[in-house]
Design a protein around this motif. Structure first.
Motif, PDB file in Angstrom:
ATOM      1  N   ASP A  15       0.840  -1.203   0.000  1.00  0.00           N
ATOM      2  CA  ASP A  15       0.000   0.000   0.000  1.00  0.00           C
ATOM      3  C   ASP A  15       0.873   1.251   0.000  1.00  0.00           C
ATOM      4  O   ASP A  15       0.613   2.210   0.724  1.00  0.00           O
ATOM      5  CB  ASP A  15      -0.963   0.000   1.197  1.00  0.00           C
ATOM      6  CG  ASP A  15      -2.089   1.022   1.031  1.00  0.00           C
ATOM      7  OD1 ASP A  15      -2.392   1.373  -0.114  1.00  0.00           O
ATOM      8  OD2 ASP A  15      -2.643   1.466   2.055  1.00  0.00           O
ATOM      9  N   TRP A  16       1.937   1.220  -0.813  1.00  0.00           N
ATOM     10  CA  TRP A  16       2.835   2.347  -0.993  1.00  0.00           C
ATOM     11  C   TRP A  16       2.617   2.946  -2.381  1.00  0.00           C
ATOM     12  O   TRP A  16       2.072   2.303  -3.286  1.00  0.00           O
ATOM     13  CB  TRP A  16       4.299   1.913  -0.894  1.00  0.00           C
ATOM     14  CG  TRP A  16       4.757   1.569   0.494  1.00  0.00           C
ATOM     15  CD1 TRP A  16       4.001   1.414   1.624  1.00  0.00           C
ATOM     16  CD2 TRP A  16       6.112   1.307   0.883  1.00  0.00           C
ATOM     17  NE1 TRP A  16       4.790   1.076   2.694  1.00  0.00           N
ATOM     18  CE2 TRP A  16       6.093   1.002   2.269  1.00  0.00           C
ATOM     19  CE3 TRP A  16       7.325   1.286   0.213  1.00  0.00           C
ATOM     20  CZ2 TRP A  16       7.255   0.690   2.981  1.00  0.00           C
ATOM     21  CZ3 TRP A  16       8.480   0.979   0.913  1.00  0.00           C
ATOM     22  CH2 TRP A  16       8.442   0.685   2.282  1.00  0.00           C
ATOM     23  N   SER A  17       3.063   4.180  -2.552  1.00  0.00           N
ATOM     24  CA  SER A  17       3.054   4.796  -3.875  1.00  0.00           C
ATOM     25  C   SER A  17       3.970   3.999  -4.801  1.00  0.00           C
ATOM     26  O   SER A  17       4.936   3.372  -4.365  1.00  0.00           O
ATOM     27  CB  SER A  17       3.562   6.239  -3.805  1.00  0.00           C
ATOM     28  OG  SER A  17       2.827   6.998  -2.866  1.00  0.00           O
ATOM     29  N   GLN A  18       3.663   4.034  -6.097  1.00  0.00           N
ATOM     30  CA  GLN A  18       4.532   3.366  -7.067  1.00  0.00           C
ATOM     31  C   GLN A  18       4.830   4.304  -8.226  1.00  0.00           C
ATOM     32  O   GLN A  18       3.962   5.024  -8.720  1.00  0.00           O
ATOM     33  CB  GLN A  18       3.885   2.092  -7.600  1.00  0.00           C
ATOM     34  CG  GLN A  18       2.575   2.317  -8.339  1.00  0.00           C
ATOM     35  CD  GLN A  18       2.198   1.145  -9.225  1.00  0.00           C
ATOM     36  OE1 GLN A  18       3.036   0.620  -9.961  1.00  0.00           O
ATOM     37  NE2 GLN A  18       0.945   0.737  -9.144  1.00  0.00           N
ATOM     38  N   LEU A  19       6.092   4.318  -8.631  1.00  0.00           N
ATOM     39  CA  LEU A  19       6.548   5.052  -9.800  1.00  0.00           C
ATOM     40  C   LEU A  19       7.371   4.073 -10.624  1.00  0.00           C
ATOM     41  O   LEU A  19       8.396   3.573 -10.153  1.00  0.00           O
ATOM     42  CB  LEU A  19       7.403   6.262  -9.401  1.00  0.00           C
ATOM     43  CG  LEU A  19       6.708   7.333  -8.542  1.00  0.00           C
ATOM     44  CD1 LEU A  19       7.707   8.402  -8.124  1.00  0.00           C
ATOM     45  CD2 LEU A  19       5.553   7.958  -9.309  1.00  0.00           C
ATOM     46  N   LEU A  30      15.832   9.375 -11.468  1.00  0.00           N
ATOM     47  CA  LEU A  30      15.077   9.606 -10.232  1.00  0.00           C
ATOM     48  C   LEU A  30      15.902  10.413  -9.251  1.00  0.00           C
ATOM     49  O   LEU A  30      17.132  10.402  -9.281  1.00  0.00           O
ATOM     50  CB  LEU A  30      14.621   8.292  -9.591  1.00  0.00           C
ATOM     51  CG  LEU A  30      15.664   7.425  -8.868  1.00  0.00           C
ATOM     52  CD1 LEU A  30      14.959   6.496  -7.878  1.00  0.00           C
ATOM     53  CD2 LEU A  30      16.436   6.577  -9.872  1.00  0.00           C
ATOM     54  N   SER A  31      15.193  11.106  -8.372  1.00  0.00           N
ATOM     55  CA  SER A  31      15.839  11.893  -7.330  1.00  0.00           C
ATOM     56  C   SER A  31      14.906  11.945  -6.137  1.00  0.00           C
ATOM     57  O   SER A  31      13.696  11.720  -6.261  1.00  0.00           O
ATOM     58  CB  SER A  31      16.145  13.314  -7.829  1.00  0.00           C
ATOM     59  OG  SER A  31      14.949  13.966  -8.220  1.00  0.00           O
ATOM     60  N   VAL A  32      15.469  12.215  -4.967  1.00  0.00           N
ATOM     61  CA  VAL A  32      14.693  12.316  -3.732  1.00  0.00           C
ATOM     62  C   VAL A  32      14.985  13.661  -3.098  1.00  0.00           C
ATOM     63  O   VAL A  32      16.149  14.060  -2.967  1.00  0.00           O
ATOM     64  CB  VAL A  32      15.041  11.176  -2.755  1.00  0.00           C
ATOM     65  CG1 VAL A  32      14.336  11.379  -1.421  1.00  0.00           C
ATOM     66  CG2 VAL A  32      14.650   9.826  -3.358  1.00  0.00           C
ATOM     67  N   ASP A  33      13.909  14.357  -2.685  1.00  0.00           N
ATOM     68  CA  ASP A  33      14.091  15.655  -2.052  1.00  0.00           C
ATOM     69  C   ASP A  33      12.857  15.981  -1.217  1.00  0.00           C
ATOM     70  O   ASP A  33      11.723  15.855  -1.685  1.00  0.00           O
ATOM     71  CB  ASP A  33      14.301  16.748  -3.108  1.00  0.00           C
ATOM     72  CG  ASP A  33      14.571  18.115  -2.487  1.00  0.00           C
ATOM     73  OD1 ASP A  33      15.383  18.189  -1.555  1.00  0.00           O
ATOM     74  OD2 ASP A  33      13.947  19.091  -2.942  1.00  0.00           O
ATOM     75  N   VAL A  65       9.875  11.513  -3.864  1.00  0.00           N
ATOM     76  CA  VAL A  65      10.698  10.965  -4.927  1.00  0.00           C
ATOM     77  C   VAL A  65      10.121  11.413  -6.257  1.00  0.00           C
ATOM     78  O   VAL A  65       8.899  11.419  -6.454  1.00  0.00           O
ATOM     79  CB  VAL A  65      10.775   9.416  -4.857  1.00  0.00           C
ATOM     80  CG1 VAL A  65       9.391   8.773  -4.899  1.00  0.00           C
ATOM     81  CG2 VAL A  65      11.648   8.863  -5.986  1.00  0.00           C
ATOM     82  N   THR A  66      10.992  11.816  -7.161  1.00  0.00           N
ATOM     83  CA  THR A  66      10.582  12.275  -8.479  1.00  0.00           C
ATOM     84  C   THR A  66      11.306  11.461  -9.542  1.00  0.00           C
ATOM     85  O   THR A  66      12.512  11.228  -9.437  1.00  0.00           O
ATOM     86  CB  THR A  66      10.907  13.773  -8.667  1.00  0.00           C
ATOM     87  OG1 THR A  66      10.205  14.533  -7.686  1.00  0.00           O
ATOM     88  CG2 THR A  66      10.509  14.248 -10.056  1.00  0.00           C
ATOM     89  N   ILE A  67      10.557  11.034 -10.544  1.00  0.00           N
ATOM     90  CA  ILE A  67      11.164  10.270 -11.634  1.00  0.00           C
ATOM     91  C   ILE A  67      10.868  10.931 -12.969  1.00  0.00           C
ATOM     92  O   ILE A  67       9.930  11.716 -13.109  1.00  0.00           O
ATOM     93  CB  ILE A  67      10.658   8.808 -11.676  1.00  0.00           C
ATOM     94  CG1 ILE A  67       9.206   8.757 -12.191  1.00  0.00           C
ATOM     95  CG2 ILE A  67      10.785   8.133 -10.328  1.00  0.00           C
ATOM     96  CD1 ILE A  67       8.769   7.395 -12.679  1.00  0.00           C
ATOM     97  N   GLU A  68      11.690  10.592 -13.936  1.00  0.00           N
ATOM     98  CA  GLU A  68      11.416  10.926 -15.333  1.00  0.00           C
ATOM     99  C   GLU A  68      11.143   9.626 -16.064  1.00  0.00           C
ATOM    100  O   GLU A  68      11.820   8.618 -15.843  1.00  0.00           O
ATOM    101  CB  GLU A  68      12.606  11.644 -15.961  1.00  0.00           C
ATOM    102  CG  GLU A  68      12.901  12.995 -15.342  1.00  0.00           C
ATOM    103  CD  GLU A  68      14.100  13.675 -15.979  1.00  0.00           C
ATOM    104  OE1 GLU A  68      14.508  13.220 -17.078  1.00  0.00           O
ATOM    105  OE2 GLU A  68      14.625  14.626 -15.394  1.00  0.00           O
ATOM    106  N   ALA A  93       5.976  11.373  -6.028  1.00  0.00           N
ATOM    107  CA  ALA A  93       5.145  10.685  -5.048  1.00  0.00           C
ATOM    108  C   ALA A  93       5.803  10.812  -3.680  1.00  0.00           C
ATOM    109  O   ALA A  93       7.032  10.930  -3.576  1.00  0.00           O
ATOM    110  CB  ALA A  93       4.977   9.212  -5.411  1.00  0.00           C
ATOM    111  N   PRO A  94       5.009  10.781  -2.613  1.00  0.00           N
ATOM    112  CA  PRO A  94       5.585  10.853  -1.266  1.00  0.00           C
ATOM    113  C   PRO A  94       6.277   9.556  -0.882  1.00  0.00           C
ATOM    114  O   PRO A  94       5.935   8.477  -1.384  1.00  0.00           O
ATOM    115  CB  PRO A  94       4.350  11.108  -0.386  1.00  0.00           C
ATOM    116  CG  PRO A  94       3.216  10.498  -1.149  1.00  0.00           C
ATOM    117  CD  PRO A  94       3.536  10.734  -2.598  1.00  0.00           C
TER     118      PRO A  94
END
Length: 262
Positions: free
Chosen positions: A140-144, A150-153, A157-160, A172-173
């Motif tokens: 039950d987690w976000s999925q990308l 990808l990067s985390v900040d 987390v952000t992906i291309e 996604a958080p």
């Protein structure tokens, strides 16, 4: 930052493939860490290095021979190796495998929160690309998925993602499950020091009872798919051998034209 990477022990793609009792035949001599999982390991290591702190866990599921997958991950630089091995798991489909991995992720997460689970885009023995989504659903987690970068900040987390006719940037958080493609990075080569250290590094082995998982939920009995029949691929009988005497290119062109391929 704490990241868990899934790595699979898969048959060498160049080997003769076969089935035993409806399952892919796997041997210690033939197996290797899934090549696309090297990109997942590299992505996790780069995120920890960019953060300046953290640790990476490598997790595999399979019989005794599957430990080779996490040994390879240790050679690449991960900090901890986990191996879920239980005869009851044999014959699991992607949904059963996701249950097992999710249980192991929760066990690690309960000890200290994980930020990410990173996977490769597919396992080269099955090529379904279904595990990341099935795992995210179990947790039950976000999925990308299918990240080319990808990067985390700031807890996100952000992906291309590159698609045939578009380019997406998606966030996604945390915590989240991310799968990466072979475009995400170029996996590093293990150095001699890590290769030697990986031989003696401890590998934590868990069974289903360690994960408080009911064996009836996994394995061949719980699988939603079944191999009805499998037979060797027949040898090709239409091969044409061309000896190049200077006109091989012309012969190839004529052959393609004759077959309507050019």
């Amino acid at each position: 930052m704490r990241i868990l990477v899934t790595v699979k022990h898969t048959p060498d793609l160049q080997s003769q493939r076969s089935f035993t009792d409806g399952r892919v035949t796997r041997t210690a001599e033939d197996g290797t860490m899934n090549e696309l999982d090297e990109n997942a390991v590299e992505a996790a290591l780069q995120l920890v290095e960019a953060a300046g702190e953290g640790e990476v866990y490598a997790l595999t599921v399979g019989g005794p021979d599957a430990v080779a997958a996490v040994r390879k991950a240790l050679q690449l630089g991960v900090h901890h190796a986990l191996h879920v091995s239980d005869e009851a798991i044999a014959g699991s489909d992607v949904f059963g495998t996701a249950k097992v991995i999710a249980a192991a992720v929760r066990k690690v997460h309960d000890e200290a929160p994980l930020d990410l689970v990173v996977t490769g885009m597919a396992a080269l023995d099955g090529l379904t690309s279904m595990l990341p989504t099935a795992l995210a659903a179990e947790l039950d987690w976000s999925q990308l998925t299918l990240a080319s970068a990808l990067s985390v900040d700031g807890g996100e987390v952000t992906i291309e993602r590159h698609l045939p006719d578009s380019h997406e940037t998606v966030s996604a958080p945390l915590p989240a499950v991310v799968s990466v493609t072979d475009e995400a990075n170029k996996p590093r080569f293990p150095n001699f020091k890590l290769i030697m250290a990986a031989r003696k590094a401890p590998v934590t082995v868990w069974t289903l009872s360690d994960l408080a998982l009911d064996p009836a939920q996994v394995g061949a009995g719980a699988a939603r798919t079944t191999v009805i029949d499998a037979s060797p691929r027949p040898p090709r009988a239409d091969r044409i051998k061309v000896t190049d005497t200077g006109d091989a290119g012309t012969q190839l062109a004529n052959f393609l034209i004759e077959k309507g391929l050019a």
